[in-house]
Design an enzyme around this catalytic site. Structure first.
Site, PDB file in Angstrom:
ATOM      1  N   ARG A   1       0.831  -1.212   0.000  1.00  0.00           N
ATOM      2  CA  ARG A   1       0.000   0.000   0.000  1.00  0.00           C
ATOM      3  C   ARG A   1       0.870   1.270   0.000  1.00  0.00           C
ATOM      4  NH1 ARG A   1      -3.044  -3.821  -0.673  1.00  0.00           N
ATOM      5  NH2 ARG A   1      -5.093  -4.101   0.276  1.00  0.00           N
TER       6      ARG A   1
ATOM      7  N   SER B   1     -10.687  -0.859   3.354  1.00  0.00           N
ATOM      8  CA  SER B   1      -9.928  -0.935   4.615  1.00  0.00           C
ATOM      9  C   SER B   1      -9.496   0.459   5.032  1.00  0.00           C
ATOM     10  CB  SER B   1      -8.669  -1.788   4.433  1.00  0.00           C
ATOM     11  OG  SER B   1      -8.994  -3.086   4.022  1.00  0.00           O
TER      12      SER B   1
ATOM     13  N   GLU C   1      -4.850   3.763   6.010  1.00  0.00           N
ATOM     14  CA  GLU C   1      -4.632   3.558   4.568  1.00  0.00           C
ATOM     15  C   GLU C   1      -5.304   4.678   3.770  1.00  0.00           C
ATOM     16  OE1 GLU C   1      -5.641  -0.352   2.620  1.00  0.00           O
ATOM     17  OE2 GLU C   1      -6.646   0.964   1.191  1.00  0.00           O
TER      18      GLU C   1
HETATM   19  P1  FAD Z   1      -9.083   8.346  -5.202  1.00  0.00           P
HETATM   20  O1  FAD Z   1      -9.746   7.970  -3.931  1.00  0.00           O
HETATM   21  O2  FAD Z   1      -9.767   9.303  -6.099  1.00  0.00           O
HETATM   22  O3  FAD Z   1      -7.633   8.909  -4.874  1.00  0.00           O
HETATM   23  C1  FAD Z   1      -6.771   8.228  -3.983  1.00  0.00           C
HETATM   24  C2  FAD Z   1      -5.458   9.023  -3.852  1.00  0.00           C
HETATM   25  O4  FAD Z   1      -4.764   9.018  -5.086  1.00  0.00           O
HETATM   26  C3  FAD Z   1      -5.678  10.507  -3.524  1.00  0.00           C
HETATM   27  O5  FAD Z   1      -4.598  10.938  -2.735  1.00  0.00           O
HETATM   28  C4  FAD Z   1      -5.656  11.183  -4.879  1.00  0.00           C
HETATM   29  O6  FAD Z   1      -5.272  12.545  -4.829  1.00  0.00           O
HETATM   30  C5  FAD Z   1      -4.612  10.342  -5.605  1.00  0.00           C
HETATM   31  N1  FAD Z   1      -4.835  10.239  -7.053  1.00  0.00           N
HETATM   32  C6  FAD Z   1      -5.931   9.690  -7.654  1.00  0.00           C
HETATM   33  N2  FAD Z   1      -5.775   9.671  -8.982  1.00  0.00           N
HETATM   34  C7  FAD Z   1      -4.561  10.240  -9.228  1.00  0.00           C
HETATM   35  C8  FAD Z   1      -3.826  10.526 -10.413  1.00  0.00           C
HETATM   36  N3  FAD Z   1      -4.293  10.227 -11.634  1.00  0.00           N
HETATM   37  N4  FAD Z   1      -2.607  11.128 -10.306  1.00  0.00           N
HETATM   38  C9  FAD Z   1      -2.116  11.439  -9.085  1.00  0.00           C
HETATM   39  N5  FAD Z   1      -2.762  11.195  -7.930  1.00  0.00           N
HETATM   40  C10 FAD Z   1      -3.964  10.596  -8.004  1.00  0.00           C
HETATM   41  N6  FAD Z   1      -7.664  -0.938  -2.294  1.00  0.00           N
HETATM   42  C11 FAD Z   1      -6.811  -1.978  -2.437  1.00  0.00           C
HETATM   43  O7  FAD Z   1      -5.607  -1.796  -2.621  1.00  0.00           O
HETATM   44  N7  FAD Z   1      -7.264  -3.261  -2.363  1.00  0.00           N
HETATM   45  C12 FAD Z   1      -8.557  -3.564  -2.168  1.00  0.00           C
HETATM   46  O8  FAD Z   1      -8.934  -4.736  -2.115  1.00  0.00           O
HETATM   47  C13 FAD Z   1      -9.481  -2.483  -2.021  1.00  0.00           C
HETATM   48  N8  FAD Z   1     -10.797  -2.720  -1.792  1.00  0.00           N
HETATM   49  C14 FAD Z   1     -11.676  -1.687  -1.643  1.00  0.00           C
HETATM   50  C15 FAD Z   1     -13.023  -1.969  -1.418  1.00  0.00           C
HETATM   51  C16 FAD Z   1     -13.934  -0.940  -1.274  1.00  0.00           C
HETATM   52  C17 FAD Z   1     -15.396  -1.272  -1.033  1.00  0.00           C
HETATM   53  C18 FAD Z   1     -13.503   0.411  -1.376  1.00  0.00           C
HETATM   54  C19 FAD Z   1     -14.494   1.526  -1.263  1.00  0.00           C
HETATM   55  C20 FAD Z   1     -12.157   0.699  -1.572  1.00  0.00           C
HETATM   56  C21 FAD Z   1     -11.216  -0.338  -1.704  1.00  0.00           C
HETATM   57  N9  FAD Z   1      -9.846  -0.100  -1.920  1.00  0.00           N
HETATM   58  C22 FAD Z   1      -8.975  -1.154  -2.085  1.00  0.00           C
HETATM   59  C23 FAD Z   1      -9.330   1.274  -1.951  1.00  0.00           C
HETATM   60  C24 FAD Z   1      -9.464   1.966  -3.331  1.00  0.00           C
HETATM   61  O9  FAD Z   1     -10.397   1.315  -4.131  1.00  0.00           O
HETATM   62  C25 FAD Z   1      -8.131   1.998  -4.069  1.00  0.00           C
HETATM   63  O10 FAD Z   1      -7.160   2.663  -3.304  1.00  0.00           O
HETATM   64  C26 FAD Z   1      -8.252   2.699  -5.431  1.00  0.00           C
HETATM   65  O11 FAD Z   1      -7.064   2.545  -6.167  1.00  0.00           O
HETATM   66  C27 FAD Z   1      -8.556   4.184  -5.303  1.00  0.00           C
HETATM   67  O12 FAD Z   1      -8.842   4.678  -6.598  1.00  0.00           O
HETATM   68  P2  FAD Z   1      -9.617   6.038  -6.802  1.00  0.00           P
HETATM   69  O13 FAD Z   1      -9.582   6.354  -8.251  1.00  0.00           O
HETATM   70  O14 FAD Z   1     -10.948   5.949  -6.188  1.00  0.00           O
HETATM   71  O15 FAD Z   1      -8.678   7.022  -6.005  1.00  0.00           O
HETATM   72  N1  EPU Z   2     -10.770 -10.514  10.484  1.00  0.00           N
HETATM   73  C1  EPU Z   2     -11.399 -10.551  11.710  1.00  0.00           C
HETATM   74  N2  EPU Z   2     -12.421  -9.666  11.938  1.00  0.00           N
HETATM   75  C2  EPU Z   2     -12.808  -8.769  11.003  1.00  0.00           C
HETATM   76  C3  EPU Z   2     -12.162  -8.724   9.755  1.00  0.00           C
HETATM   77  C4  EPU Z   2     -11.132  -9.619   9.514  1.00  0.00           C
HETATM   78  O1  EPU Z   2     -11.063 -11.353  12.572  1.00  0.00           O
HETATM   79  O2  EPU Z   2     -13.756  -8.022  11.285  1.00  0.00           O
HETATM   80  C5  EPU Z   2      -9.704 -11.491  10.205  1.00  0.00           C
HETATM   81  C6  EPU Z   2     -10.174 -12.557   9.205  1.00  0.00           C
HETATM   82  O3  EPU Z   2     -10.840 -13.603   9.840  1.00  0.00           O
HETATM   83  C7  EPU Z   2      -8.873 -13.002   8.591  1.00  0.00           C
HETATM   84  C8  EPU Z   2      -8.035 -11.740   8.612  1.00  0.00           C
HETATM   85  O4  EPU Z   2      -8.621 -10.858   9.561  1.00  0.00           O
HETATM   86  O5  EPU Z   2      -8.250 -13.961   9.412  1.00  0.00           O
HETATM   87  C9  EPU Z   2      -7.908 -11.048   7.250  1.00  0.00           C
HETATM   88  O6  EPU Z   2      -9.203 -10.666   6.807  1.00  0.00           O
HETATM   89  P1  EPU Z   2      -9.571 -10.492   5.250  1.00  0.00           P
HETATM   90  O7  EPU Z   2      -9.125 -11.698   4.496  1.00  0.00           O
HETATM   91  O8  EPU Z   2     -10.991 -10.068   5.168  1.00  0.00           O
HETATM   92  O9  EPU Z   2      -8.626  -9.354   4.731  1.00  0.00           O
HETATM   93  P2  EPU Z   2      -8.177  -7.976   5.374  1.00  0.00           P
HETATM   94  O10 EPU Z   2      -6.806  -8.137   5.936  1.00  0.00           O
HETATM   95  O11 EPU Z   2      -9.198  -7.447   6.287  1.00  0.00           O
HETATM   96  C10 EPU Z   2      -6.996  -7.210   3.189  1.00  0.00           C
HETATM   97  C11 EPU Z   2      -6.847  -5.922   2.444  1.00  0.00           C
HETATM   98  C12 EPU Z   2      -8.057  -5.714   1.553  1.00  0.00           C
HETATM   99  C13 EPU Z   2      -8.126  -6.855   0.557  1.00  0.00           C
HETATM  100  C14 EPU Z   2      -8.249  -8.169   1.331  1.00  0.00           C
HETATM  101  C15 EPU Z   2      -8.174  -9.368   0.413  1.00  0.00           C
HETATM  102  C16 EPU Z   2      -5.477  -4.390   3.708  1.00  0.00           C
HETATM  103  C17 EPU Z   2      -5.430  -3.207   4.605  1.00  0.00           C
HETATM  104  N3  EPU Z   2      -6.691  -4.816   3.351  1.00  0.00           N
HETATM  105  O12 EPU Z   2      -8.109  -7.065   4.060  1.00  0.00           O
HETATM  106  O13 EPU Z   2      -7.897  -4.492   0.844  1.00  0.00           O
HETATM  107  O14 EPU Z   2      -9.218  -6.719  -0.308  1.00  0.00           O
HETATM  108  O15 EPU Z   2      -7.148  -8.279   2.269  1.00  0.00           O
HETATM  109  O16 EPU Z   2      -6.881  -9.479  -0.089  1.00  0.00           O
HETATM  110  O17 EPU Z   2      -4.418  -4.895   3.331  1.00  0.00           O
HETATM  111  C18 EPU Z   2      -8.336  -2.163   0.956  1.00  0.00           C
HETATM  112  O18 EPU Z   2      -7.105  -1.989   0.922  1.00  0.00           O
HETATM  113  O19 EPU Z   2      -9.154  -1.212   0.986  1.00  0.00           O
HETATM  114  C19 EPU Z   2      -8.872  -3.519   0.975  1.00  0.00           C
HETATM  115  C20 EPU Z   2     -10.157  -3.790   1.068  1.00  0.00           C
END
Ligand code: FAD
Ligand code: EPU
Length: 358
Positions: A162, A236, A354
C-alpha cells in the site's frame, strides 16, 4: 474548459461526505490539464479519481482536478506478454474485465477494486495475493511544478505494501495520466489466498481460468465488503500492521489465535512497543516480519458493528469504517482515532491509516 465553483463533492467520493470544493474541473488529456492549471496557477489542488480511498474532513479550499483521461490500448505484444496502456480515468474493474475477455493473466485477483486506473499505482493496490507491481510496466505523469511529462519505471515507483513513491518522496507533485501493464498470455493462477479455492469448489469450477478466478474473487468480495453505492466507505481504513518475528512471538503468546502471515521485507513497518506512535525499525530482527490482521485486532477491541450517530464500524468487516448517511468526515476520523488508540492500548500495535485524509 469548464471550471465550476463551490461544488458538492458528496457524489464524487465513496464515503459520501457532504463537503464542497472551492473549484472543480475535469481534464481529458495533458493539454486540458495544462489549460486548467494555467487559469488557476496557485492554491491547493487535489487530483480525484473515483474517490474510493479518500476521507474529506472539511471543505476543500482549492481546485479539485477530476481525472477523465480515457482509453485502453494494446501498444505491444511478444511471445509471452501483451502490453496495455490505460488512461488514468478508466475504471479499474473495466480494465480488469477487458483483460479477462482476452484471457490475459495478472489482474484477475484484483477484480472489483473500486476506483480508477490512475490511482492504482498510488498505493500499489492489492488483494487476494496480488499487487499491481507484478503487472506494472510504466506510467506517465505530469509534473505540477514545471508541466513536464515524466515516465516512471517499476523501480522508480518504489512500490511496497500500500505504498509508492507518490505517497512519499513525490507526494502531491504529479498527476498520473496513463499506466501501462504487462499481462501474461499464459496466466499463472494464484488461488492460495483466503477463500478462493473454497469458492471455486462451491462454484463447481473444473477448468481453472482467469474468468473463474475473477468470478470467485467477485463473489467473496461482495459477501464481505459493503457496497459503497449503498453504504459510504473507502474499503480498509487502516493497513495491516507488519511487526518483527520477535514482536509477533510475544503477541501470539499473550493472544493465542492471533491471525498473521509472513510479510515481504517491507520498507514501512509498524511498531509493537509500549510507546504510542513510536515507530520501531524491526527489519533487523531474526525471522521474517509478520503481517497482522488489523480487522482482527479491531474486532478484539470490541468495535465490530459499533455505531455512533451515522459513523460506524462495518458489522461484517471491522477494518471498514462506514458512513450510514450523514456522518461528517470529522466524526469518521475521530472514530478512527479512538480505534487506533484502543488497539495501541490493548496490543501495543500502532495502526496506520490507509485512507487518504483531506
Ligand atoms: P481516489 O480515492 O480518487 O484517490 C486516492 C489518492 O490518489 C488521492 O490521494 C488522490 O489525490 C490520488 N490520485 C488519484 N488519482 C490520481 C492521479 N491520476 N494522479 C495522481 N494522484 C492521483 N484498495 C486496495 O488496494 N485493495 C482492495 O482490495 C481495495 N478494496 C476496496 C473496497 C472498497 C469497497 C472500497 C471503497 C475501496 C477499496 N480499496 C482497495 C481502496 C481503493 O479502491 C483503491 O485505493 C483505489 O485505487 C482508489 O482509486 P480512486 O480512483 O478511487 O482514487
Ligand atoms: N478478520 C477478523 N475480523 C474482522 C475482519 C477480519 O477477525 O472483522 C480477520 C479474518 O478472519 C482473517 C483476517 O482478519 O483472518 C484477514 O481478513 P480479510 O481476508 O478479510 O482481509 P483484510 O486483511 O481485512 C486485506 C486488504 C483488503 C483486501 C483483502 C483481500 C489491507 C489493509 N486490506 O483485508 O484491501 O481486499 O485483504 O486481499 O491490506 C483495501 O485496501 O481497501 C482492501 C479492502
Amino acid at each position: 474548459m469548464t471550471i465550476q465553483s463551490n461544488v458538492s463533492l458528496k457524489a464524487l467520493h465513496t464515503f459520501g461526505i457532504n463537503v464542497q470544493a472551492r473549484q472543480l474541473a475535469t481534464f481529458q488529456d495533458q493539454d486540458s490539464l495544462a489549460e486548467i492549471l494555467a487559469a488557476y496557477p496557485d492554491g491547493h489542488r487535489l487530483i480525484l479519481g473515483g474517490g474510493s480511498n479518500i476521507l474529506f474532513t472539511q471543505d476543500f479550499d482549492g481546485l479539485v482536478l477530476k481525472n477523465e483521461v480515457m482509453g485502453i490500448e494494446t501498444i505491444a505484444e511478444d511471445d509471452n506478454y501483451v502490453y496495455i496502456k490505460v488512461g488514468a480515468g478508466e475504471n479499474w474493474h473495466r480494465f480488469v474485465q477487458h483483460c479477462i475477455r482476452q484471457d490475459l493473466g495478472g489482474v484477475e485477483n484484483l477484480s472489483l477494486i473500486p476506483g480508477c486506473v490512475g490511482a492504482s499505482p498510488m498505493q500499489n493496490i492489492g488483494a487476494y495475493g496480488m499487487e499491481i507491481k507484478e503487472v506494472f510496466q510504466e506510467l506517465e505523469a505530469y509534473h505540477l511544478g514545471d508541466g513536464a511529462l515524466q515516465a516512471f519505471s517499476l523501480n522508480d515507483c518504489a512500490f511496497g505494501y500500500r505504498e509508492s513513491v507518490f505517497k512519499n518522496k513525490c507526494k502531491d507533485q504529479f498527476v498520473i495520466l496513463n499506466v501501462t501493464f504487462r499481462l501474461r498470455r499464459a496466466p499463472i493462477f494464484n488461488t492460495t489466498y483466503g477463500a478462493i479455492e473454497q469458492e471455486l469448489e462451491r462454484m463447481g469450477v473444473k477448468d481453472l481460468s482467469v474468468k473463474a478466478i475473477s468470478d470467485a474473487v467477485i463473489n467473496i468480495r461482495s459477501s464481505k465488503l459493503p457496497d459503497p453505492a449503498k453504504i459510504g466507505n473507502a474499503g480498509s481504513f487502516f493497513k495491516n500492521p507488519v511487526v518483527s518475528a520477535a514482536a509477533f512471538a510475544k503477541l501470539s503468546a499473550a493472544h493465542p489465535g492471533m491471525p498473521a502471515y509472513p510479510a515481504e521485507q517491507e520498507p514501512y513497518l509498524s511498531s509493537v512497543s509500549g510507546d504510542q506512535g513510536e515507530a520501531e525499525d524491526v527489519a533487523g530482527d531474526a525471522g521474517a516480519p509478520m503481517k497482522l490482521a488489523a480487522g482482527w485486532l479491531i474486532e478484539q477491541c470490541g468495535w465490530k458493528g459499533y455505531r455512533k450517530g451515522d459513523a460506524g464500524v462495518h458489522e461484517r468487516q471491522a477494518l471498514v469504517l462506514v458512513n450510514y448517511g450523514n456522518a461528517t468526515g470529522k466524526e469518521i476520523y475521530d472514530l478512527s482515532q479512538e480505534i487506533l488508540e484502543s488497539v495501541q492500548k490493548k496490543f501495543g500495535v500502532t495502526l496506520e491509516r490507509e485512507v487518504n485524509i483531506i
